[in-house]
Design an enzyme around this catalytic site. Sequence first.
Site, PDB file in Angstrom:
ATOM      1  N   TYR A 262       0.834  -1.063  -0.148  1.00 30.08           N
ATOM      2  CA  TYR A 262       0.207   0.048   0.145  1.00 30.08           C
ATOM      3  C   TYR A 262       0.794   1.269   0.035  1.00 30.08           C
ATOM      4  CZ  TYR A 262      -4.450  -2.552   0.161  1.00 30.08           C
ATOM      5  OH  TYR A 262      -5.215  -3.405  -0.292  1.00 30.08           O
TER       6      TYR A 262
ATOM      7  N   GLU B   8      -8.511  -6.764   4.921  1.00 31.38           N
ATOM      8  CA  GLU B   8      -7.713  -7.829   4.449  1.00 31.38           C
ATOM      9  C   GLU B   8      -7.097  -8.780   5.429  1.00 31.38           C
ATOM     10  OE1 GLU B   8      -5.550  -6.005   1.312  1.00 31.38           O
ATOM     11  OE2 GLU B   8      -7.077  -5.291   0.365  1.00 31.38           O
TER      12      GLU B   8
END
Length: 396
Positions: free
Chosen positions: A95, A137
């Site tokens: 990310y 997640e």
Amino acid sequence: MLDEKTIEIIKSTVPVLEEHGEEITGRFYDLLFQHHPELLNIFNQTNQKKKTQRTALSNAVIAAAANIDRLENIVPVVKQISHKHRSIGVKPEHYPIVGKYLLIAIKDVLKDGAAPEVIQAWEKAYGVIADAFIGIEKDMYEQAETQKGGWKDYKAFQIDKKVKESKEITSFYLKPEDGQVLPEFKAGQYISVKVYIPDTGYTHIRQYSLSDVSGKDYYRISVKKEGIVSSYLHDQLHEKDSIEISAPAGDFVLDPDSKKNLVLISAGVGITPMISMLKTVAKTQPQRNVLFIHAARSGEYHALRHEAEEAAEHSSVDTLFIYSEPSEQDRSENIRFREGRIDKQLLEEVMTDKDADFYLCGSPSFIKEMKKLISEFNTPPESIHYELFEPQLSMV
């Protein structure tokens, strides 16, 4: 949480993003792969070439900006994307990389329009959005690994059997090489298959729907030959060969609490999750009324037909097959098919109860047309569920 000033700035960028979104995301992917070529092993390069992934990411950025003050509105989409991220192996460390090059791409494309306060606002907003994905997640990774028979990331499976189902579709029966029990899955879910194809320089990951019921000693995928990975599976992999797959994922699943009639409508290889749903309902809810409609070019392109017919023999299932180009052999065999295409007149004729749960799977154009037709029966949006083969909203 974001402060009011940041929210105001982010929302003000929506018109600019709508105008330049795909240019920004195209620049983003160019930068990302230039500086991190190892990520070519995760991203679908076919979608990159078709530019569908940049469109999906652009849509996601716009949706996030428009809903930045009420991110709960996009939680269902975030969960849908997170299923795919977990399936292909997106991790928290990815990310910051994505955020870095997304901000650079915004600067490169908008130039003077990307004032420092705009970039700072987007840096804050991206952090909040990324944290939401990472948190969801994390739970998905833990569930996949700790469930009975579960595993982390990818696991080696052997191709126990290959069965040609139609002119274009072949089924692969996959068994774990370690002989362990397989985790249960929900009808409609998929697995990711990871293969290394010589001469391409990186691994390829594709999602394929599970096309049988849960609870067996194998997973089955039924794959249409139409791209580099599916062609490799069809032509280069054989029985007893090994491939790596992820644990089942996806939220295109039946509502276990619904007692409504069920209408399953598919076209082409879209039949794969529908067969899993059909066989599951026939097994677990044999009294539930199911209308199974499938469109194909002809009988030789119609995969898994006999399994649909078998389900109809032992439960409250009604099947209807639509062939756009039926052959003489189709006409001579005792197959219940109609020539043509699925239209409103046909649906009105065969649907005895329009207050039903609808599940759709096929090409984007097919899904769009079916949604339109079903909506004309005043069906509430929450009763229409669908699965697309193209990228949808995606943050990475």
